[in-house]
Design a protein around this motif. Structure first.
Motif, PDB file in Angstrom:
ATOM      1  N   SER A  64       0.736  -1.238  -0.070  1.00 11.53           N
ATOM      2  CA  SER A  64       0.065   0.139  -0.256  1.00 11.53           C
ATOM      3  C   SER A  64       0.743   1.177   0.059  1.00 11.53           C
ATOM      4  N   THR A  94       0.480   6.255   0.310  1.00 12.03           N
ATOM      5  CA  THR A  94      -0.679   5.636  -0.392  1.00 12.03           C
ATOM      6  C   THR A  94      -0.920   6.704  -1.559  1.00 12.03           C
ATOM      7  N   SER A 135      -6.698   4.647  -1.739  1.00 11.40           N
ATOM      8  CA  SER A 135      -6.407   4.047  -2.985  1.00 11.40           C
ATOM      9  C   SER A 135      -7.290   4.259  -4.053  1.00 11.40           C
TER      10      SER A 135
END
Length: 869
Positions: A301, A306, A342
């Motif tokens: 991640s 991120t 994300s």
């Protein structure tokens, strides 16, 4: 059908591809906490810093979740570890199998260490598809160095120039090793840990001055101790990454249709030897542009970067973001935040899932559990707000869990989602019928017919068969299939009890989670179990599957208890012969020289049949835990995997059908008759039941024991069943009792909250038998009933009245079906929980069935039952 329920179900049950993980410890090392601290399952800390781990939220959360996994009554960390130790000691592979449930394929970086671990292909047994390798390029480089300079190099002995031949040899050998890995079908990708070694600010162009590389090479080998090297000098590390990328790009240019092998890069979160500033994947931007034909996977991640990683995965078509490692390393809020970040700009076709599981199987279990929970919450929230449709969310989940990795790494796998015996989670949930059927047909394009199936009150399997096109109408609620209500009071020969009516009908609603292809017979068909519905489409009292589902739900909702069941199939294989005197067919043992857990000359002839059964079951997702010869001539036992109650019974029904069909292909009859040979042991269908948490197991067990005389009417459902209710037959003996590891009590306690029900056989409607058992336990919980029957370590039938009384054992088991039915008729509390109408119909049917059978001669009755069960 609630569309959000179908989304939740898909997120929680869709098979997953774990695109980045590591090997598990061997059993010998699995509890070596001095060398491999168990606290590292949620922390990157090491040494003294790891002592603080128990005070972190991630570890406290993990402890609570692991307590449920281990069936441990406390989340105290030391007690959780002790419970783990007991499971590892008892069944390490069973623990691994439980932790890897739902995993379709593992992609292992098997070069994390070469000590105390199992080889990568050993892991094949725990996933649906073979394990694949990810090659770590820095370890390959270290291995090459060890081969060409096994004694190390003392830099004080001369200038770096003397190392030029070794550098040339190193170049060639490294290139050869990478080329071999590119050509190896077991290798699906590469990985670099340059983030740990020298940071992600990789120089994108080769040095024009070869002396810089030579000096870096000299520094690296001079720091080697004997044959052990760690490559962590920036010019050399950068060169390794570029060389690997050059070869990967060249391979794609040479053969654009060849296998795709991405490069994974550790980014973000890591051990304390990482430079957190240089772990930002933004440093890699020039590299992505320079190698457009190579796909890059940003691991872990990129936390806490991120968003930076998400931007790169958005604007570069060759960049993917992996969502691993932060599960279970950070808190619940952080996990949800990472998923939301994300999804801010990254296409869901560019997101991958991995556990970064390593050493301990629990790292896989925790990561998968926490990720599915977080993903479900985020996708449901976005669906509720209208940011995407439920169908779009379901596709995103399937892509992240499976499709993206399947495509990126060229795995060509098929997600067996609802193609086998997926857990049934209830009549009104699960993926939409359209989606489930479409997925099943994509995975099974040869299927032409679907069998709708239900089990009536006599435990007779009833089937309706449909071409796929017609079944699709049923699944999509464009057509309904009505069944006469007379079935509620119908016997095996289709005669209806006088109390029955030919008026009215119910409707079969397919449960797509049970859709499974038929194997063991020459048929392009599949079977699906059904719920019974009223004219209005609501639940219908009397449906055995619904009854069991509702009891399972009541325990979960009212008492916070989850139930797991597993079954043992005992069958006796008979051969059919024609009696020359009467010209009638008869069934006789297929072998004579046969005994428990022994392989005799005659038994060995049946091994191909047993293995064929095992492989057929495996092909539809039923993985036997073991199988072996039982005591009676031609008797064998097959132990099925555990599952939620309805799903476990579905599995039992399907597995029995497979056993029966394959035996028929070999000219044999596989019967569930409780005791077809009076001179030999009988056949049971023992059930294992576990409740979790087990903190109130005594009240649950007390309820079961109190209502045992009544629930026996469901468990021992024919007069023939009572031929086994005898002392000395290992069938539970003759008294209502329980005992720890005592096979001569009706209930054998195996561990905390885990029992085996022994007075149960294959002629029972198992949905009703298990529903009755759970209903009795539920009554014990409702009344907070004390356990007054004590642990019996002997066959209660061999004890004196005084000894039995001292143990609280006062109730004999029924010796006939009539006695059990009378007990059931008198147990109004159990009737109220199960449904009075259902119980009354059951009693009526069983009395009529008993009357019919008792008019037959003993041999005719035996043949009648063998033919049907």
């Amino acid at each position: 059908m609630d569309p959000l329920a179908s989304l939740r179900h898909l997120v929680q049950t869709h098979p997953l591809i774990d695109n980045h993980a590591h090997n598990l410890l061997s059993r010998a090392a699995a509890t070596n906490y001095a060398k491999y601290p168990f606290e590292q399952i949620t922390s990157e800390a090491q040494g003294p810093a790891l002592r603080n781990a128990p005070s972190t939220l991630p570890l406290q959360r993990a402890a609570a979740q692991l307590a449920t996994l281990y069936n441990c009554p406390s989340s105290d960390w030391d007690r959780v570890k002790a419970a783990r130790d007991r499971w590892v000691d008892r069944d390490y592979e069973g623990l691994i199998r439980r932790c890897l449930e739902g995993t379709h394929s593992l992609l292992l970086d098997d070069l994390l260490t070469d000590q105390d671990i199992e080889p990568f292909d050993w892991h094949d047994r725990f996933a649906a598809a073979p394990t694949k390798r990810i090659v770590r390029i820095e370890v390959v480089a270290a291995q090459v160095l060890s081969s060409i300079l096994p004694g190390g190099y003392d830099q004080s002995t001369g200038s770096p120039a003397v190392l030029q031949p070794y550098l040339n040899q190193f170049r060639q050998s490294f290139h050869e090793r990478i080329a071999e890995a590119i050509a190896d079908p077991a290798v699906v990708g590469f990985k670099s840990v340059i983030c740990y070694r020298t940071g992600l600010a990789v120089q994108a162009a080769d040095d024009t001055d070869d002396g810089v590389l030579l000096q870096s090479f000299a520094r690296t080998v001079s720091r080697g101790t004997g044959s052990v090297y760690r490559v962590e000098d920036k010019p050399l590390n950068d060169w390794l990454v570029r060389q690997a990328l050059n070869q990967l790009q060249s391979a794609k240019e040479t053969d654009p249709s060849g296998p795709n092998k991405p490069l994974q890069l550790h980014t973000g979160l890591g051990d304390n030897d990482i430079n957190l500033i240089l772990s930002n994947p933004a440093y890699l931007q020039a590299l992505f542009a320079q190698y457009p034909k190579v796909d890059f996977v940003l691991l872990h991640s990129a936390y806490p970067y991120t968003r930076e990683a998400g931007y790169l995965a958005c604007v570069y078509p060759n960049v993917y973001l992996d969502l691993g490692e932060v599960f279970p390393m950070v808190s619940r809020d952080a996990q949800e935040s990472i998923i939301r970040e994300s999804l801010e700009i990254v296409p869901t076709t560019r997101l991958l899932w991995s556990t970064d599981g390593h050493f301990y199987p629990e790292t896989f279990w925790l990561a998968n559990k926490q990720f599915r929970d977080a993903l479900e919450k985020v996708l449901v929230d976005y669906s509720l707000h209208g940011d995407h449709t439920v169908d779009q969310a379901k596709l995103a989940a399937a892509d992240i869990l499976f499709n993206n990795s399947n495509r990126l790494y060229g795995l060509n796998g098929k997600a067996n989602y609802n193609g086998g015996l997926a857990p049934a989670i209830g009549p009104l949930s699960g993926p939409s019928s359209t989606d489930a059927l479409e997925i099943f047909m994509q995975n099974n394009p040869d299927i032409k017919y679907i069998w709708l199936q239900f089990i009536d009150l006599t435990a007779t399997t009833r089937v309706r068969m449909f071409p796929v096109r017609e079944f699709a109408k049923i699944a999509n609620k464009q057509r309904r299939i009505g069944v006469c209500l007379a079935v509620f009071l119908m016997l095996q020969d289709d005669s209806v009890c006088p109390e029955g009516s030919t008026t009215g009908q119910f409707y079969m609603e397919p449960d797509l989670s049970s859709l499974c292809r038929n194997v063991g017979l020459d048929s392009k068909s599949a079977t699906v179990m059904t719920w019974w519905r009223s004219e209005e489409g609501t639940e219908l009292e009397g449906c055995p599957r619904t009854t069991l589902h509702n009891m399972t739900s009541a325990l979960r909702i009212n008492h916070g208890i989850e139930v797991t069941c597993g079954f043992e199939i005992e069958v006796i294989l008979l051969k059919c012969i024609t009696n020359p005197d009467t010209n009638e067919e008869d069934f006789v043992p297929c072998v004579n020289n046969h005994s428990w857990s022994q392989m005799t000359r005659e038994t060995r002839r049946l091994v191909p049949l047993l293995e064929e059964i095992t492989e057929a079951l495996e092909s539809i997702g039923i993985d036997l835990e073991q199988f072996h010869a039982e005591s009676a001539p031609g008797q064998f036992e097959f132990i099925l995997p555990p599952g939620s109650p309805v799903a476990a019974v579905d599995t039992l029904i399907k597995a029995r059908q497979v056993v029966t069909c394959i035996a028929e292909q070999h000219g044999l009859r596989a019967t569930l008759h409780p005791r077809p040979h009076p001179h030999a042991a009988g056949s049971a269908s023992h059930a294992h039941v576990s409740i979790n948490p087990a903190t109130r197991e005594e009240s649950f067990l007390a309820g079961v024991l109190q209502h045992y005389p009544a629930l026996t009417a469901f468990a021992l459902s024919t007069d023939a069943s009572y031929d086994r209710v005898q002392s000395g037959l290992w069938a539970g003996s003759e008294w209502v009792a329980w005992g720890t590891q005592n096979r001569e009590t009706p209930i054998r306690k195996i561990s905390q909250g885990h029992w085996e029900i022994k007075s149960l056989d294959g002629l029972a409607n198992m949905y009703l038998a298990m529903a009755a058992f759970l209903a009795a336990g539920c009554l014990g919980l409702q009344e907070n009933q004390p356990l007054t029957v004590h642990d019996c370590l002997y066959d209660a039938a061999t004890l004196s009245d005084a000894d039995r009384s001292a143990l609280g054992i006062t109730t004999p088991l029924a010796t006939s079906l009539s006695q059990s039915l009378d007990s059931l008729a008198a147990d109004t509390a159990l009737q109220d929980v199960l449904g009075p109408s259902l119980v009354q119909n059951y009693i009526t049917v069983k009395k009529a069935e008993s009357k019919k059978l008792n008019t037959m001669q003993p041999e005719a009755r035996r043949k009648w039952l063998v033919e049907r069960y």
